[in-house]
Design an enzyme around this catalytic site. Structure first.
Site, PDB file in Angstrom:
ATOM      1  N   HIS A  14     -70.823  30.214  37.538  1.00 62.51           N
ATOM      2  CA  HIS A  14     -70.484  29.194  38.536  1.00 62.51           C
ATOM      3  C   HIS A  14     -68.980  29.103  38.627  1.00 62.51           C
ATOM      4  O   HIS A  14     -68.242  29.715  37.853  1.00 62.51           O
ATOM      5  CB  HIS A  14     -71.130  27.832  38.214  1.00 62.51           C
ATOM      6  CG  HIS A  14     -70.527  27.096  37.069  1.00 62.51           C
ATOM      7  ND1 HIS A  14     -70.363  25.739  37.080  1.00 62.51           N
ATOM      8  CD2 HIS A  14     -70.053  27.500  35.882  1.00 62.51           C
ATOM      9  CE1 HIS A  14     -69.828  25.334  35.924  1.00 62.51           C
ATOM     10  NE2 HIS A  14     -69.639  26.398  35.191  1.00 62.51           N
ATOM     11  N   CYS A  25     -61.896  26.067  34.762  1.00 59.18           N
ATOM     12  CA  CYS A  25     -63.224  26.043  35.379  1.00 59.18           C
ATOM     13  C   CYS A  25     -63.178  26.324  36.880  1.00 59.18           C
ATOM     14  O   CYS A  25     -64.228  26.481  37.510  1.00 59.18           O
ATOM     15  CB  CYS A  25     -63.908  24.706  35.119  1.00 59.18           C
ATOM     16  SG  CYS A  25     -64.304  24.465  33.373  1.00 59.18           S
ATOM     17  N   HIS A  29     -66.731  31.911  36.159  1.00 63.05           N
ATOM     18  CA  HIS A  29     -67.065  32.050  34.743  1.00 63.05           C
ATOM     19  C   HIS A  29     -68.559  31.777  34.562  1.00 63.05           C
ATOM     20  O   HIS A  29     -69.238  31.364  35.494  1.00 63.05           O
ATOM     21  CB  HIS A  29     -66.225  31.093  33.878  1.00 63.05           C
ATOM     22  CG  HIS A  29     -66.473  29.650  34.150  1.00 63.05           C
ATOM     23  ND1 HIS A  29     -66.004  28.994  35.271  1.00 63.05           N
ATOM     24  CD2 HIS A  29     -67.162  28.726  33.444  1.00 63.05           C
ATOM     25  CE1 HIS A  29     -66.378  27.729  35.238  1.00 63.05           C
ATOM     26  NE2 HIS A  29     -67.091  27.531  34.142  1.00 63.05           N
ATOM     27  N   HIS A  69     -79.236  34.650  35.508  1.00 61.75           N
ATOM     28  CA  HIS A  69     -78.353  35.751  35.901  1.00 61.75           C
ATOM     29  C   HIS A  69     -78.022  35.724  37.393  1.00 61.75           C
ATOM     30  O   HIS A  69     -77.999  36.748  38.060  1.00 61.75           O
ATOM     31  CB  HIS A  69     -78.931  37.103  35.462  1.00 61.75           C
ATOM     32  CG  HIS A  69     -78.793  37.313  33.995  1.00 61.75           C
ATOM     33  ND1 HIS A  69     -79.711  36.800  33.097  1.00 61.75           N
ATOM     34  CD2 HIS A  69     -77.845  37.940  33.264  1.00 61.75           C
ATOM     35  CE1 HIS A  69     -79.328  37.113  31.871  1.00 61.75           C
ATOM     36  NE2 HIS A  69     -78.204  37.796  31.942  1.00 61.75           N
ATOM     37  N   GLU A 108     -73.735  23.500  28.408  1.00 61.95           N
ATOM     38  CA  GLU A 108     -73.019  24.718  28.783  1.00 61.95           C
ATOM     39  C   GLU A 108     -72.430  25.412  27.562  1.00 61.95           C
ATOM     40  O   GLU A 108     -72.206  26.609  27.583  1.00 61.95           O
ATOM     41  CB  GLU A 108     -71.877  24.396  29.748  1.00 61.95           C
ATOM     42  CG  GLU A 108     -72.320  23.918  31.089  1.00 61.95           C
ATOM     43  CD  GLU A 108     -71.159  23.598  32.010  1.00 61.95           C
ATOM     44  OE1 GLU A 108     -71.368  23.637  33.225  1.00 61.95           O
ATOM     45  OE2 GLU A 108     -70.044  23.301  31.525  1.00 61.95           O
TER      46      GLU A 108
END
Length: 118
Positions: A14, A25, A29, A69, A108
């Site tokens: 994302h 972010c 990544h 994925h 995460e």
């Protein structure tokens, strides 16, 4: 109140494009996500369950076929694919199929969790 949880894993990428470019972010990544679904009931079924764990197989199928994925921004159609937003997404998906859904947690990283609980 009785509560059960089941955990699911998937890997996906994302990008949080609304953040400043220098924020880590904001770059493309990925994570190895963990999703924990909690179901609750005041009374148990005639078989002694909140819900049969096998009934959550549809969520595993959804994750495997739709999210694993993949690039989550493309799949979910937005730029705010945070752990918090994913927790709400999974909650809504589960609640529509499993009325006993009471919360969803998403990780995460091994040290971070976001939870949606109405």
């Amino acid at each position: 109140m009785y509560r059960i949880t089941k955990e699911f894993h998937f890997s996906a990428s994302h990008q949080l494009t609304s953040l400043p470019r220098e924020h880590q972010c904001a770059r493309l990544h990925g994570h190895n996500y963990i999703v924990q679904v909690e179901l609750s009931a005041r009374e148990l079924s005639q078989h002694g369950f909140v819900r049969d764990y096998h009934d959550l197989a549809a969520l595993k199928h959804y994750i495997d076929e739709t999210l694993d994925h993949r690039h989550l921004n493309d799949v979910l159609g937005n730029d705010h694919v945070t752990a918090e937003c994913l927790a709400k997404h999974f909650y809504d998906w589960c609640k529509a199929q499993l009325p006993e859904t009471s919360a969803v947690r998403v990780s995460e990283t091994p040290k971070t969790w976001a939870e949606y609980r109405p």
